[in-house]
Design a protein around this motif. Structure first.
Motif, PDB file in Angstrom:
ATOM      1  N   SER A  71       0.854  -1.175   0.000  1.00  0.00           N
ATOM      2  CA  SER A  71       0.000   0.000   0.000  1.00  0.00           C
ATOM      3  C   SER A  71       0.895   1.231   0.000  1.00  0.00           C
ATOM      4  CB  SER A  71      -0.943  -0.003   1.204  1.00  0.00           C
ATOM      5  OG  SER A  71      -0.196   0.033   2.414  1.00  0.00           O
ATOM      6  N   ARG A  72       0.275   2.378  -0.195  1.00  0.00           N
ATOM      7  CA  ARG A  72       1.073   3.611  -0.240  1.00  0.00           C
ATOM      8  C   ARG A  72       0.257   4.777   0.306  1.00  0.00           C
ATOM      9  NH1 ARG A  72       2.852   4.716  -6.088  1.00  0.00           N
ATOM     10  NH2 ARG A  72       3.854   6.502  -5.068  1.00  0.00           N
ATOM     11  N   ASP A  73       0.983   5.779   0.716  1.00  0.00           N
ATOM     12  CA  ASP A  73       0.401   7.062   1.089  1.00  0.00           C
ATOM     13  C   ASP A  73       1.293   8.089   0.420  1.00  0.00           C
ATOM     14  OD1 ASP A  73      -0.084   8.918   4.217  1.00  0.00           O
ATOM     15  OD2 ASP A  73      -0.697   9.314   2.153  1.00  0.00           O
ATOM     16  N   LYS A  74       0.859   8.575  -0.738  1.00  0.00           N
ATOM     17  CA  LYS A  74       1.680   9.450  -1.586  1.00  0.00           C
ATOM     18  C   LYS A  74       2.985   8.736  -1.902  1.00  0.00           C
ATOM     19  CE  LYS A  74      -0.515  13.633   0.141  1.00  0.00           C
ATOM     20  NZ  LYS A  74      -0.325  14.946   0.813  1.00  0.00           N
ATOM     21  N   ASN A  75       4.098   9.242  -1.464  1.00  0.00           N
ATOM     22  CA  ASN A  75       5.390   8.622  -1.780  1.00  0.00           C
ATOM     23  C   ASN A  75       5.989   7.867  -0.607  1.00  0.00           C
ATOM     24  OD1 ASN A  75       5.590   9.140  -4.520  1.00  0.00           O
ATOM     25  ND2 ASN A  75       6.468  11.169  -4.210  1.00  0.00           N
ATOM     26  N   SER A  76       5.134   7.379   0.289  1.00  0.00           N
ATOM     27  CA  SER A  76       5.537   6.382   1.275  1.00  0.00           C
ATOM     28  C   SER A  76       4.897   5.072   0.871  1.00  0.00           C
ATOM     29  CB  SER A  76       5.068   6.786   2.674  1.00  0.00           C
ATOM     30  OG  SER A  76       5.701   7.975   3.084  1.00  0.00           O
ATOM     31  N   VAL A  77       5.624   3.988   1.037  1.00  0.00           N
ATOM     32  CA  VAL A  77       5.078   2.683   0.655  1.00  0.00           C
ATOM     33  C   VAL A  77       5.260   1.709   1.810  1.00  0.00           C
ATOM     34  CG1 VAL A  77       7.224   1.861  -0.409  1.00  0.00           C
ATOM     35  CG2 VAL A  77       5.028   0.952  -1.186  1.00  0.00           C
ATOM     36  N   PHE A  78       4.313   0.786   1.926  1.00  0.00           N
ATOM     37  CA  PHE A  78       4.280  -0.147   3.047  1.00  0.00           C
ATOM     38  C   PHE A  78       4.134  -1.567   2.504  1.00  0.00           C
ATOM     39  CE2 PHE A  78       3.834   3.450   5.761  1.00  0.00           C
ATOM     40  CZ  PHE A  78       3.039   4.345   5.060  1.00  0.00           C
ATOM     41  N   LEU A  79       4.632  -2.521   3.279  1.00  0.00           N
ATOM     42  CA  LEU A  79       4.454  -3.927   2.940  1.00  0.00           C
ATOM     43  C   LEU A  79       4.001  -4.662   4.198  1.00  0.00           C
ATOM     44  CD1 LEU A  79       4.759  -5.978   0.589  1.00  0.00           C
ATOM     45  CD2 LEU A  79       6.964  -6.598   1.614  1.00  0.00           C
ATOM     46  N   GLN A  80       2.738  -5.035   4.215  1.00  0.00           N
ATOM     47  CA  GLN A  80       2.201  -5.844   5.315  1.00  0.00           C
ATOM     48  C   GLN A  80       2.462  -7.300   4.990  1.00  0.00           C
ATOM     49  OE1 GLN A  80       0.663  -4.956   8.346  1.00  0.00           O
ATOM     50  NE2 GLN A  80       0.940  -7.146   8.713  1.00  0.00           N
ATOM     51  N   MET A  81       3.250  -7.952   5.829  1.00  0.00           N
ATOM     52  CA  MET A  81       3.628  -9.343   5.620  1.00  0.00           C
ATOM     53  C   MET A  81       2.884 -10.199   6.628  1.00  0.00           C
ATOM     54  SD  MET A  81       7.702  -8.547   5.345  1.00  0.00           S
ATOM     55  CE  MET A  81       8.156 -10.245   5.062  1.00  0.00           C
ATOM     56  N   ASN A  82       2.019 -11.072   6.171  1.00  0.00           N
ATOM     57  CA  ASN A  82       1.267 -11.968   7.045  1.00  0.00           C
ATOM     58  C   ASN A  82       1.630 -13.417   6.747  1.00  0.00           C
ATOM     59  OD1 ASN A  82      -0.120  -9.780   8.197  1.00  0.00           O
ATOM     60  ND2 ASN A  82      -1.763  -9.904   6.681  1.00  0.00           N
ATOM     61  N   ASN A  83       1.427 -14.276   7.739  1.00  0.00           N
ATOM     62  CA  ASN A  83       1.711 -15.699   7.570  1.00  0.00           C
ATOM     63  C   ASN A  83       3.104 -15.907   6.957  1.00  0.00           C
ATOM     64  OD1 ASN A  83       1.298 -18.475   7.590  1.00  0.00           O
ATOM     65  ND2 ASN A  83       0.246 -18.473   5.624  1.00  0.00           N
ATOM     66  N   VAL A  84       4.104 -15.268   7.550  1.00  0.00           N
ATOM     67  CA  VAL A  84       5.444 -15.363   6.972  1.00  0.00           C
ATOM     68  C   VAL A  84       5.990 -16.781   7.102  1.00  0.00           C
ATOM     69  CG1 VAL A  84       5.960 -12.922   7.327  1.00  0.00           C
ATOM     70  CG2 VAL A  84       6.515 -14.578   9.123  1.00  0.00           C
ATOM     71  N   GLN A  85       6.837 -17.140   6.171  1.00  0.00           N
ATOM     72  CA  GLN A  85       7.433 -18.469   6.101  1.00  0.00           C
ATOM     73  C   GLN A  85       8.957 -18.356   6.080  1.00  0.00           C
ATOM     74  OE1 GLN A  85       5.391 -21.299   6.192  1.00  0.00           O
ATOM     75  NE2 GLN A  85       3.865 -19.696   6.617  1.00  0.00           N
ATOM     76  N   PRO A  86       9.656 -19.431   6.387  1.00  0.00           N
ATOM     77  CA  PRO A  86      11.137 -19.361   6.404  1.00  0.00           C
ATOM     78  C   PRO A  86      11.723 -18.848   5.094  1.00  0.00           C
ATOM     79  CG  PRO A  86      10.404 -21.368   7.461  1.00  0.00           C
ATOM     80  CD  PRO A  86       9.173 -20.734   6.884  1.00  0.00           C
ATOM     81  N   GLU A  87      11.075 -19.150   3.981  1.00  0.00           N
ATOM     82  CA  GLU A  87      11.593 -18.709   2.687  1.00  0.00           C
ATOM     83  C   GLU A  87      11.422 -17.208   2.465  1.00  0.00           C
ATOM     84  OE1 GLU A  87       9.414 -21.145   3.224  1.00  0.00           O
ATOM     85  OE2 GLU A  87       7.695 -21.038   1.865  1.00  0.00           O
ATOM     86  N   ASP A  88      10.733 -16.529   3.377  1.00  0.00           N
ATOM     87  CA  ASP A  88      10.618 -15.071   3.303  1.00  0.00           C
ATOM     88  C   ASP A  88      11.825 -14.368   3.924  1.00  0.00           C
ATOM     89  OD1 ASP A  88       7.126 -15.456   4.046  1.00  0.00           O
ATOM     90  OD2 ASP A  88       8.053 -15.138   2.074  1.00  0.00           O
ATOM     91  N   THR A  89      12.701 -15.134   4.567  1.00  0.00           N
ATOM     92  CA  THR A  89      13.903 -14.553   5.155  1.00  0.00           C
ATOM     93  C   THR A  89      14.773 -13.941   4.079  1.00  0.00           C
ATOM     94  OG1 THR A  89      13.919 -16.072   7.036  1.00  0.00           O
ATOM     95  CG2 THR A  89      16.023 -15.069   6.419  1.00  0.00           C
ATOM     96  N   ALA A  90      15.061 -12.649   4.216  1.00  0.00           N
ATOM     97  CA  ALA A  90      15.839 -11.927   3.193  1.00  0.00           C
ATOM     98  C   ALA A  90      16.058 -10.492   3.651  1.00  0.00           C
ATOM     99  CB  ALA A  90      15.104 -11.918   1.854  1.00  0.00           C
ATOM    100  N   MET A  91      16.918  -9.806   2.919  1.00  0.00           N
ATOM    101  CA  MET A  91      17.012  -8.368   3.054  1.00  0.00           C
ATOM    102  C   MET A  91      15.950  -7.782   2.136  1.00  0.00           C
ATOM    103  SD  MET A  91      18.722  -5.929   4.577  1.00  0.00           S
ATOM    104  CE  MET A  91      20.422  -6.405   4.898  1.00  0.00           C
ATOM    105  N   TYR A  92      15.103  -6.916   2.652  1.00  0.00           N
ATOM    106  CA  TYR A  92      14.037  -6.312   1.872  1.00  0.00           C
ATOM    107  C   TYR A  92      14.413  -4.874   1.506  1.00  0.00           C
ATOM    108  CZ  TYR A  92      10.943 -10.245   2.547  1.00  0.00           C
ATOM    109  OH  TYR A  92      10.387 -11.502   2.506  1.00  0.00           O
ATOM    110  N   TYR A  93      14.267  -4.568   0.218  1.00  0.00           N
ATOM    111  CA  TYR A  93      14.637  -3.256  -0.302  1.00  0.00           C
ATOM    112  C   TYR A  93      13.424  -2.536  -0.867  1.00  0.00           C
ATOM    113  CZ  TYR A  93      19.418  -5.062  -0.213  1.00  0.00           C
ATOM    114  OH  TYR A  93      20.625  -5.605   0.174  1.00  0.00           O
ATOM    115  N   CYS A  94      13.336  -1.273  -0.562  1.00  0.00           N
ATOM    116  CA  CYS A  94      12.357  -0.391  -1.178  1.00  0.00           C
ATOM    117  C   CYS A  94      12.985   0.211  -2.432  1.00  0.00           C
ATOM    118  CB  CYS A  94      11.992   0.710  -0.184  1.00  0.00           C
ATOM    119  SG  CYS A  94      10.882   1.967  -0.813  1.00  0.00           S
ATOM    120  N   ALA A  95      12.206   0.313  -3.501  1.00  0.00           N
ATOM    121  CA  ALA A  95      12.718   0.874  -4.750  1.00  0.00           C
ATOM    122  C   ALA A  95      11.682   1.817  -5.341  1.00  0.00           C
ATOM    123  CB  ALA A  95      13.038  -0.233  -5.744  1.00  0.00           C
ATOM    124  N   ALA A  96      12.161   2.780  -6.128  1.00  0.00           N
ATOM    125  CA  ALA A  96      11.255   3.752  -6.738  1.00  0.00           C
ATOM    126  C   ALA A  96      11.814   4.211  -8.072  1.00  0.00           C
ATOM    127  CB  ALA A  96      11.045   4.946  -5.808  1.00  0.00           C
TER     128      ALA A  96
END
Length: 121
Positions: A71-96
């Motif tokens: 989701s976003r609010d103008k030029n802020s962006v969000f990532l709601q992560m639910n039911n996370v799994q071991p394969e979601d382990t990572a460095m997460y990067y925002c890009a624009a």
């Protein structure tokens, strides 16, 4: 020069939830950016997670469909992560970018430093 700063990473147990946030600065012309989340696990290529265009169009990669919400609010962006799994382990990067055509790293010119997400069982 647009700058991005992620926050909200951390350790979470399998099945838990986490909210990542990304704030922008330096956008002096105040145009609405196309924004996205990518992730990179150790020894793997950086991969797209989800994107949201300036008009609100959203795309998810298959592994996160039904579990993650961008989701976003103008030029802020969000990532709601639910039911996370071991394969979601990572460095997460925002890009624009001013105009990104696809959810691939080469389409985005502005990047944050990343926030680590670790999922444990």
């Amino acid at each position: 020069q647009v700058q991005l700063a992620e926050s909200g990473g951390g350790s979470v147990q399998v099945g838990g939830s986490l909210l990542l946030s990304c704030e922008t600065s330096g956008n002096t012309n105040r145009r609405i950016l196309d924004m996205a989340w990518f992730r990179q696990a150790p020894g793997k290529k950086r991969e797209g997670v989800a994107s949201i265009e300036d008009d609100g169009t959203i795309e998810y990669e298959e592994p996160v469909k039904g579990r993650f919400t961008i989701s976003r609010d103008k030029n802020s962006v969000f990532l709601q992560m639910n039911n996370v799994q071991p394969e979601d382990t990572a460095m997460y990067y925002c890009a624009a970018d001013w105009s990104a055509r696809w959810l691939t790293a080469s389409e985005y010119g502005f990047w944050g430093q990343g926030t680590q997400v670790t999922v444990s069982s």
